[in-house]
Motif scaffolding. Structure first.
Motif, mmCIF file in Angstrom:
data_model
loop_
_atom_site.group_PDB
_atom_site.id
_atom_site.type_symbol
_atom_site.label_atom_id
_atom_site.label_comp_id
_atom_site.label_asym_id
_atom_site.label_seq_id
_atom_site.Cartn_x
_atom_site.Cartn_y
_atom_site.Cartn_z
ATOM 1 N N ARG A 164 -11.704 1.311 -7.806
ATOM 2 C CA ARG A 164 -10.755 0.986 -6.735
ATOM 3 C C ARG A 164 -10.528 -0.521 -6.646
ATOM 4 N N TRP A 177 -7.012 -4.576 -5.347
ATOM 5 C CA TRP A 177 -7.524 -3.355 -4.724
ATOM 6 C C TRP A 177 -6.440 -2.301 -4.801
ATOM 7 N N ARG A 178 -6.743 -1.224 -5.516
ATOM 8 C CA ARG A 178 -5.746 -0.181 -5.774
ATOM 9 C C ARG A 178 -4.484 -0.829 -6.339
ATOM 10 N N ASN A 179 -3.344 -0.711 -5.647
ATOM 11 C CA ASN A 179 -2.096 -1.276 -6.154
ATOM 12 C C ASN A 179 -1.762 -2.642 -5.579
#
Length: 331
Positions: free
Chosen positions: A43, A58-60
């Motif tokens: 993540r 973080w993620r996208n």
């Protein structure tokens, strides 16, 4: 008399953790193209180059600003070191000050990135990892005084805050910066950031940045979230006004026009002594989630276990995937 917060002398040039099959060959800072280290828990993602540039995602969402430019490689999360008495300063990695170190190397593995530097008889050993269980990035700095006199030093972190999709930030960076709100929380030596507004259907991250050392109180720690105040007119990250000016950081916060996170941490070291200071970045779904993580990671034992857990998880990946050292290097 030794100060209570110093520990026994350590070898600041010890690289890696010695576990078989995990380390990659050490490299200096000057390579034709940047060598990179990729760290992730699935993540939270960190990329670090051998010169010290890189990003945190973080993620996208991009948490910190970075642009691909291997000719300069001058954006990322940086830690400055300063001798308070003579006002000399440099960075724990080649970037951003690009000072010449007597000894500099980067060592990458699947679990962490390691940077060793020695400037003016002050050695720094920086370990970077991403926690397995929480979306937290650790940058543990071991600093050693090899001079024959007591040194008054300070460490100052620096990173530009994004909290948006990288493509959106690249397209309109000045506009994107206007919506980041910063809050300084001195009691826990932390800064919390979030993006106002945005798409209601999109998950908006809250980011925190904090410093932790088991030996120190909050006395003398200062903060900055305004890039213009930190860099100063006509200066760059190589020679920022905040490092030239002996005054504490300004503690500007709120709706700044160009947001950063920066925390200055003072310390004193007797000859041959060392200290460990950890800078942390983390992400939560809310302000309270960030506060919970800040409280949780104010624990030196947990920080050490987080490095161990990351190493053991990578060993498990190598074993389960039956990967060779060559496979790891290519990946």
């Amino acid at each position: 008399m030794r100060s209570r917060h110093t520990s026994e002398p350590t070898d600041a040039h010890q690289s890696g953790n010695g576990e078989k099959g995990e380390e990659r060959a050490a490299t200096g800072a000057h390579t034709r193209a940047p060598a990179t280290c990729l760290l992730s828990n699935g993540r939270y993602h960190v990329m670090a180059t051998n010169a010290g540039g890189g990003y945190s995602h973080w993620r996208n969402s991009a948490l910190t600003r970075w642009q691909e430019d291997f000719t300069r490689d001058n954006l990322g999360v940086f830690i400055y070191v300063r001798d308070v008495d003579n006002h000399d300063f440099w960075s724990s990695t080649l970037q951003p000050t690009r000072g010449s170190a007597a000894d500099y190397q980067a060592l990458f593995s699947g679990a962490k990135a390691v940077f060793d530097s020695d400037v003016g008889k002050v050695a720094t050993h920086t370990d970077i990892t991403v926690c397995v269980d929480d979306d937290v990035e650790l940058r543990r700095v071991t600093i050693v005084n090899y001079a024959d006199y007591r040194r008054a030093l300070d460490l100052t972190s620096y990173a530009e805050v994004v909290l948006d999709r990288p493509a959106t930030d690249d397209a309109h960076p000045a506009f994107s910066k206007l919506f980041v709100q910063t809050e300084i929380i001195p009691d826990v030596q932390a800064i919390i950031c979030h993006r106002r507004g945005g798409n209601a259907d999109e998950r908006q991250p809250w980011m925190f940045h904090m410093v932790f050392a088991s030996f120190a109180s909050s006395n003398g720690v200062s903060y900055e979230t305004d890039r213009a105040r930190f860099i100063g007119r006509g200066c760059t990250t190589a020679n920022p006004q905040a490092m030239i000016d002996p005054a504490p950081l300004s503690a500007t916060q709120g709706s700044v026009l160009d947001p950063i996170v920066s925390i200055r941490f003072p310390l004193s070291l007797d000859p041959g002594r060392s200290a460990v200071v950890t800078y942390l970045f983390g992400v939560g779904d809310s302000r309270q989630a960030c506060l919970d993580l800040i409280k949780k990671y104010r624990d030196q034992a947990l920080i050490e276990r987080s490095f161990e857990r990351a190493s053991k998880q990578f060993e498990s990946y190598v074993h389960d995937g039956k990967m060779t050292e060559g496979d790891i290097d290519v990946y």
